[in-house]
Write an enzyme that holds these catalytic residues in place. Structure first.
Site, PDB file in Angstrom:
ATOM      1  N   TYR A  58       5.948  -8.087 -19.390  1.00 29.77           N
ATOM      2  CA  TYR A  58       6.605  -6.987 -20.080  1.00 29.77           C
ATOM      3  C   TYR A  58       5.561  -6.187 -20.856  1.00 29.77           C
ATOM      4  O   TYR A  58       4.613  -6.754 -21.405  1.00 29.77           O
ATOM      5  CB  TYR A  58       7.673  -7.520 -21.035  1.00 29.77           C
ATOM      6  CG  TYR A  58       8.740  -6.514 -21.392  1.00 29.77           C
ATOM      7  CD1 TYR A  58       9.613  -6.038 -20.425  1.00 29.77           C
ATOM      8  CD2 TYR A  58       8.869  -6.025 -22.689  1.00 29.77           C
ATOM      9  CE1 TYR A  58      10.593  -5.108 -20.730  1.00 29.77           C
ATOM     10  CE2 TYR A  58       9.849  -5.095 -23.004  1.00 29.77           C
ATOM     11  CZ  TYR A  58      10.705  -4.639 -22.028  1.00 29.77           C
ATOM     12  OH  TYR A  58      11.671  -3.712 -22.337  1.00 29.77           O
ATOM     13  N   SER A 159      25.745  -5.120 -14.370  1.00 30.31           N
ATOM     14  CA  SER A 159      24.865  -5.480 -15.488  1.00 30.31           C
ATOM     15  C   SER A 159      25.540  -5.137 -16.804  1.00 30.31           C
ATOM     16  O   SER A 159      26.535  -4.393 -16.853  1.00 30.31           O
ATOM     17  CB  SER A 159      23.535  -4.733 -15.367  1.00 30.31           C
ATOM     18  OG  SER A 159      23.731  -3.340 -15.600  1.00 30.31           O
ATOM     19  N   ARG A 181      26.439  -5.080  -5.467  1.00 24.96           N
ATOM     20  CA  ARG A 181      26.116  -5.930  -4.319  1.00 24.96           C
ATOM     21  C   ARG A 181      27.344  -6.731  -3.921  1.00 24.96           C
ATOM     22  O   ARG A 181      28.062  -7.245  -4.787  1.00 24.96           O
ATOM     23  CB  ARG A 181      24.984  -6.901  -4.660  1.00 24.96           C
ATOM     24  CG  ARG A 181      23.624  -6.261  -4.824  1.00 24.96           C
ATOM     25  CD  ARG A 181      22.579  -7.319  -5.123  1.00 24.96           C
ATOM     26  NE  ARG A 181      22.832  -7.976  -6.399  1.00 24.96           N
ATOM     27  CZ  ARG A 181      22.179  -9.077  -6.811  1.00 24.96           C
ATOM     28  NH1 ARG A 181      21.273  -9.634  -6.030  1.00 24.96           N
ATOM     29  NH2 ARG A 181      22.448  -9.603  -7.991  1.00 24.96           N
ATOM     30  N   ARG A 183      29.184  -9.960  -2.814  1.00 28.57           N
ATOM     31  CA  ARG A 183      28.933 -11.391  -2.926  1.00 28.57           C
ATOM     32  C   ARG A 183      28.920 -12.043  -1.554  1.00 28.57           C
ATOM     33  O   ARG A 183      29.557 -11.539  -0.618  1.00 28.57           O
ATOM     34  CB  ARG A 183      30.016 -12.060  -3.770  1.00 28.57           C
ATOM     35  CG  ARG A 183      29.764 -12.111  -5.277  1.00 28.57           C
ATOM     36  CD  ARG A 183      29.548 -10.803  -5.901  1.00 28.57           C
ATOM     37  NE  ARG A 183      29.488 -10.901  -7.379  1.00 28.57           N
ATOM     38  CZ  ARG A 183      29.065  -9.950  -8.163  1.00 28.57           C
ATOM     39  NH1 ARG A 183      28.656  -8.809  -7.637  1.00 28.57           N
ATOM     40  NH2 ARG A 183      29.036 -10.106  -9.459  1.00 28.57           N
ATOM     41  N   TYR A 254      16.007   2.925 -15.649  1.00 32.15           N
ATOM     42  CA  TYR A 254      15.818   2.119 -16.847  1.00 32.15           C
ATOM     43  C   TYR A 254      15.481   0.674 -16.523  1.00 32.15           C
ATOM     44  O   TYR A 254      15.339  -0.167 -17.421  1.00 32.15           O
ATOM     45  CB  TYR A 254      17.049   2.183 -17.746  1.00 32.15           C
ATOM     46  CG  TYR A 254      18.299   1.535 -17.171  1.00 32.15           C
ATOM     47  CD1 TYR A 254      18.659   0.239 -17.521  1.00 32.15           C
ATOM     48  CD2 TYR A 254      19.129   2.217 -16.281  1.00 32.15           C
ATOM     49  CE1 TYR A 254      19.805  -0.356 -17.012  1.00 32.15           C
ATOM     50  CE2 TYR A 254      20.263   1.635 -15.770  1.00 32.15           C
ATOM     51  CZ  TYR A 254      20.604   0.341 -16.133  1.00 32.15           C
ATOM     52  OH  TYR A 254      21.741  -0.244 -15.611  1.00 32.15           O
ATOM     53  N   GLY A 255      15.341   0.356 -15.237  1.00 32.71           N
ATOM     54  CA  GLY A 255      15.009  -1.005 -14.836  1.00 32.71           C
ATOM     55  C   GLY A 255      14.543  -1.027 -13.396  1.00 32.71           C
ATOM     56  O   GLY A 255      14.665  -0.031 -12.667  1.00 32.71           O
ATOM     57  N   GLY A 256      14.011  -2.167 -12.993  1.00 32.10           N
ATOM     58  CA  GLY A 256      13.537  -2.332 -11.625  1.00 32.10           C
ATOM     59  C   GLY A 256      13.822  -3.733 -11.128  1.00 32.10           C
ATOM     60  O   GLY A 256      12.907  -4.476 -10.763  1.00 32.10           O
ATOM     61  N   PHE A 279      13.719   5.781 -18.819  1.00 31.66           N
ATOM     62  CA  PHE A 279      14.192   5.546 -20.182  1.00 31.66           C
ATOM     63  C   PHE A 279      13.910   4.104 -20.570  1.00 31.66           C
ATOM     64  O   PHE A 279      14.197   3.175 -19.822  1.00 31.66           O
ATOM     65  CB  PHE A 279      15.689   5.826 -20.329  1.00 31.66           C
ATOM     66  CG  PHE A 279      16.174   5.591 -21.737  1.00 31.66           C
ATOM     67  CD1 PHE A 279      15.882   6.510 -22.734  1.00 31.66           C
ATOM     68  CD2 PHE A 279      16.864   4.442 -22.080  1.00 31.66           C
ATOM     69  CE1 PHE A 279      16.288   6.294 -24.047  1.00 31.66           C
ATOM     70  CE2 PHE A 279      17.279   4.219 -23.381  1.00 31.66           C
ATOM     71  CZ  PHE A 279      16.994   5.143 -24.372  1.00 31.66           C
ATOM     72  N   LYS A 336      27.247 -11.737 -20.526  1.00 37.30           N
ATOM     73  CA  LYS A 336      26.009 -11.761 -21.296  1.00 37.30           C
ATOM     74  C   LYS A 336      25.920 -13.136 -21.950  1.00 37.30           C
ATOM     75  O   LYS A 336      26.830 -13.558 -22.666  1.00 37.30           O
ATOM     76  CB  LYS A 336      26.013 -10.666 -22.364  1.00 37.30           C
ATOM     77  CG  LYS A 336      24.839 -10.702 -23.320  1.00 37.30           C
ATOM     78  CD  LYS A 336      23.512 -10.499 -22.642  1.00 37.30           C
ATOM     79  CE  LYS A 336      23.374  -9.142 -22.032  1.00 37.30           C
ATOM     80  NZ  LYS A 336      22.047  -8.890 -21.433  1.00 37.30           N
TER      81      LYS A 336
END
Length: 341
Positions: A58, A159, A181, A183, A254-256, A279, A336
């Protein structure tokens, strides 16, 4: 004033896979310095960025040895004798910055490292407020001026950010197309639960990622013309999403989670005139006036109180951290995972 009890922390002295790098440590609860406050953590989530910090991949990480975790809700238990703060014993706070180390029962730190929260909000919702709901809020507001009835499309819709985005879009009068995705066949029950849960949150459309180029899906995009796309997957899925986006749309990454590089079709840049942005909530926090951050938090807290925004949470005692980490990093989850003390 001495604080009774034992300090318990989830620490790492070297980077690596979390289950092998992390270890429980016990010790004496610290006494706050003259300008510090001592807080007792109530709940601390496990976020993907926390895992990435332990792994050493990170871009912003604490010095080693380090306590894991960046987010959480704590209660002030002691104020340093010369501490110039309006914080007092019993106040609830969240970290103002990342890298404080929140997977711990207690923390002594400068009073300016915390933001006070009202005490009337559910502790688990307060503990999970500052990363995922704030990320969703900022992306929905900062990159294009959405109008009532406009569509937002997002991948990674299951997410925590994706679930927050669905709820916030509903609150502000926008509609969502949510890419997920499918299942495996042996998890058909989980697939049905996922769809039902997203629909309950307010999802207008749910699309499987392998159906993006199907005629029905392309017709949906042509009809709804989403102005904003939120991407946390990257790789080929983003390339495919770009192909069905309308002209002049905005794509925010904002993510990968695919861990694959972003590859953009040439047509997306030239003929579709798509606009691409990144972002990072940590950067926004580090560079934005606290008053503006407080206004965002107040808005989100009001939505939590009214039942219009909620994070689905599963709790784990700190001593069961291995189970918590395993479940937090498993695929196809909706909850979460949060450590409680």
């Amino acid at each position: 004033m001495a604080t009774s009890g034992v300090l318990r922390q989830l620490m790492y002295t070297a980077h690596g896979p979390p289950l092998s790098a992390l270890a429980m440590r016990s010790g004496t609860i610290p006494t706050p310095g003259a300008s510090e406050v001592l807080v007792k953590f109530l709940a601390s989530p496990i976020n993907p960025s926390d895992i990435n910090q332990v792994e050493g991949v990170y871009p912003k990480s604490p010095s080693l040895p380090a306590v894991g975790g960046n987010e959480g809700l704590a209660e002030v238990v002691q104020v340093g004798r010369d501490c110039a703060t309006d914080l007092k014993e019993g106040d609830r706070v969240i970290p103002r910055w990342s890298c404080l180390g929140t997977w711990t029962s207690h923390l002594a730190s400068d009073a300016g490292n915390f933001i006070k929260l009202p005490g009337d909000v559910d502790p688990l919702q307060a503990a999970t407020l500052s990363v995922n709901p704030c990320t969703a809020y900022r992306m929905l507001h900062d990159f294009c001026q959405l109008q009532p009835g406009d569509y937002v499309v997002q991948n990674g819709a299951t997410s925590a950010v994706g679930q927050a985005a669905i709820q916030l879009a509903k609150v502000f009068g926008w509609k969502t197309i949510n890419i997920v995705r499918k299942r495996p066949e042996d998890q058909a029950k989980g697939d049905a639960e996922m769809r039902a849960h997203l629909q309950e949150l307010g999802a207008d459309h749910i699309v499987y990622d392998d159906e993006l180029m199907e005629p029905d899906t392309r017709a949906l995009f042509k009809e709804t013309r989403p102005r904003l796309a939120l991407n946390c997957v990257g790789g080929k899925p983003l390339s495919t999403l770009c192909k069905v986006m309308p002209q002049h749309g905005t794509v925010v990454t904002y993510g990968g989670m695919s861990k694959k590089p972003i590859m953009l079709p040439t047509a997306a840049l030239i003929f579709q005139d798509l606009h691409f942005h990144g972002f990072w909530m940590t950067r926004w926090n580090d560079t934005t006036d606290l008053a503006e951050r407080q206004r965002m938090l107040d808005t989100l807290l009001d939505l939590i109180r009214s039942g219009q925004l909620a994070t689905r949470v599963q709790t784990h005692a700190l001593e069961n951290w291995e189970e918590a980490i395993t479940q937090a990093t498993a695929p196809y989850k909706l909850d979460k995972h949060v450590l409680v003390f």
